[in-house]
Write a protein that holds these residues in place. Sequence first.
Motif, PDB file in Angstrom:
ATOM      1  N   UNK A   1       0.843  -1.197   0.000  1.00 31.77           N
ATOM      2  CA  UNK A   1       0.000   0.000   0.000  1.00 31.77           C
ATOM      3  C   UNK A   1       0.874   1.242   0.000  1.00 31.77           C
ATOM      4  N   UNK A   2       0.605   2.152  -0.934  1.00 35.93           N
ATOM      5  CA  UNK A   2       1.384   3.372  -1.053  1.00 35.93           C
ATOM      6  C   UNK A   2       2.555   3.267  -2.011  1.00 35.93           C
ATOM      7  N   UNK A   3       2.822   2.067  -2.520  1.00 35.05           N
ATOM      8  CA  UNK A   3       3.915   1.880  -3.467  1.00 35.05           C
ATOM      9  C   UNK A   3       3.556   2.552  -4.788  1.00 35.05           C
ATOM     10  N   UNK A   4       4.507   3.247  -5.365  1.00 29.04           N
ATOM     11  CA  UNK A   4       4.286   3.963  -6.618  1.00 29.04           C
ATOM     12  C   UNK A   4       4.196   3.004  -7.797  1.00 29.04           C
ATOM     13  N   UNK A   5       3.420   3.435  -8.803  1.00 28.59           N
ATOM     14  CA  UNK A   5       3.288   2.713 -10.060  1.00 28.59           C
ATOM     15  C   UNK A   5       3.745   3.655 -11.169  1.00 28.59           C
ATOM     16  N   UNK A   6       4.626   3.145 -12.030  1.00 21.94           N
ATOM     17  CA  UNK A   6       5.228   3.937 -13.097  1.00 21.94           C
ATOM     18  C   UNK A   6       4.921   3.312 -14.460  1.00 21.94           C
ATOM     19  N   UNK A   7       5.040   4.132 -15.506  1.00 16.81           N
ATOM     20  CA  UNK A   7       5.013   3.569 -16.852  1.00 16.81           C
ATOM     21  C   UNK A   7       6.463   3.279 -17.247  1.00 16.81           C
ATOM     22  N   UNK A   8       6.700   2.610 -18.380  1.00 11.88           N
ATOM     23  CA  UNK A   8       8.079   2.267 -18.761  1.00 11.88           C
ATOM     24  C   UNK A   8       8.994   3.477 -18.954  1.00 11.88           C
ATOM     25  N   UNK A   9       8.414   4.656 -19.212  1.00 17.22           N
ATOM     26  CA  UNK A   9       9.219   5.860 -19.386  1.00 17.22           C
ATOM     27  C   UNK A   9       9.637   6.467 -18.036  1.00 17.22           C
ATOM     28  N   UNK A  10       9.131   5.913 -16.942  1.00 14.86           N
ATOM     29  CA  UNK A  10       9.493   6.392 -15.615  1.00 14.86           C
ATOM     30  C   UNK A  10       8.535   7.417 -15.036  1.00 14.86           C
TER      31      UNK A  10
ATOM     32  N   UNK B   1      -2.892  -7.967 -11.496  1.00 13.88           N
ATOM     33  CA  UNK B   1      -1.580  -8.124 -10.864  1.00 13.88           C
ATOM     34  C   UNK B   1      -0.556  -8.605 -11.880  1.00 13.88           C
ATOM     35  N   UNK B   2      -0.991  -9.429 -12.826  1.00 15.05           N
ATOM     36  CA  UNK B   2      -0.073  -9.968 -13.838  1.00 15.05           C
ATOM     37  C   UNK B   2       0.468  -8.882 -14.766  1.00 15.05           C
ATOM     38  N   UNK B   3      -0.157  -7.702 -14.800  1.00 17.99           N
ATOM     39  CA  UNK B   3       0.312  -6.607 -15.652  1.00 17.99           C
ATOM     40  C   UNK B   3       1.392  -5.765 -14.975  1.00 17.99           C
ATOM     41  N   UNK B   4       1.617  -5.997 -13.680  1.00 16.05           N
ATOM     42  CA  UNK B   4       2.615  -5.223 -12.922  1.00 16.05           C
ATOM     43  C   UNK B   4       3.934  -5.973 -12.836  1.00 16.05           C
ATOM     44  N   UNK B   5       5.007  -5.230 -12.949  1.00 16.77           N
ATOM     45  CA  UNK B   5       6.347  -5.791 -12.758  1.00 16.77           C
ATOM     46  C   UNK B   5       7.075  -4.926 -11.744  1.00 16.77           C
ATOM     47  N   UNK B   6       7.620  -5.556 -10.717  1.00 16.88           N
ATOM     48  CA  UNK B   6       8.337  -4.792  -9.702  1.00 16.88           C
ATOM     49  C   UNK B   6       9.714  -4.409 -10.229  1.00 16.88           C
ATOM     50  N   UNK B   7      10.074  -3.138 -10.087  1.00 17.00           N
ATOM     51  CA  UNK B   7      11.367  -2.626 -10.521  1.00 17.00           C
ATOM     52  C   UNK B   7      12.104  -2.150  -9.276  1.00 17.00           C
ATOM     53  N   UNK B   8      13.110  -2.910  -8.873  1.00 18.33           N
ATOM     54  CA  UNK B   8      13.853  -2.590  -7.653  1.00 18.33           C
ATOM     55  C   UNK B   8      14.507  -1.216  -7.722  1.00 18.33           C
ATOM     56  N   UNK B   9      14.999  -0.832  -8.906  1.00 13.98           N
ATOM     57  CA  UNK B   9      15.681   0.462  -9.015  1.00 13.98           C
ATOM     58  C   UNK B   9      14.724   1.631  -8.793  1.00 13.98           C
ATOM     59  N   UNK B  10      13.440   1.444  -9.111  1.00  9.98           N
ATOM     60  CA  UNK B  10      12.439   2.488  -8.896  1.00  9.98           C
ATOM     61  C   UNK B  10      11.782   2.355  -7.518  1.00  9.98           C
ATOM     62  N   UNK B  11      11.895   1.182  -6.932  1.00  8.04           N
ATOM     63  CA  UNK B  11      11.203   0.933  -5.665  1.00  8.04           C
ATOM     64  C   UNK B  11       9.703   0.933  -5.853  1.00  8.04           C
ATOM     65  N   UNK B  12       9.267   0.542  -7.049  1.00  8.89           N
ATOM     66  CA  UNK B  12       7.839   0.519  -7.348  1.00  8.89           C
ATOM     67  C   UNK B  12       7.536  -0.417  -8.496  1.00  8.89           C
ATOM     68  N   UNK B  13       6.277  -0.421  -8.889  1.00 11.98           N
ATOM     69  CA  UNK B  13       5.818  -1.295  -9.956  1.00 11.98           C
ATOM     70  C   UNK B  13       5.775  -0.550 -11.270  1.00 11.98           C
ATOM     71  N   UNK B  14       6.010  -1.262 -12.362  1.00 10.42           N
ATOM     72  CA  UNK B  14       5.939  -0.705 -13.703  1.00 10.42           C
ATOM     73  C   UNK B  14       4.834  -1.439 -14.447  1.00 10.42           C
TER      74      UNK B  14
END
Length: 121
Positions: A19-28, A68-81
């Motif tokens: 909860x509260x984790x950011x969601x980004x598009x591939x462009x950041x 959920x299957x459309x989200x990918x966790x990106x460690x460098x962003x600390x959020x989902x893409x």
Amino acid sequence: MADITRITPNTLINAERVEGTSVYNPQGDKLGTIDDIMLDKVSGKAIYAIMSFGGFLGIGEKYHPIPWSALNYDESKGGYVVNLDKRMLEAAPTYDMDEDFHWTPDYGRQVDRYYNAPTYW
């Protein structure tokens, strides 16, 4: 059943921390934040992330269920893409934050179709 060989202590997380984790598009670009998770109460699997998006200072924000299957966790962003842009997100299935929303299988299928995700239903 989950592939147990892929699960490590670093891949497990409390739902409360999602909860509260950011969601980004591939462009950041930040699209929103995860407000909740829809779980299958039998299997325990996460099926949808409920993301808030839009509005100003919480006014006019909408909930956007994303498979959920459309989200990918990106460690460098600390959020989902998620592979979509703000324009596509604006046209996605939503419901108002102050609405007494009742989830139905038809609505779930609509969400899955929109994101071209395998359907849970």
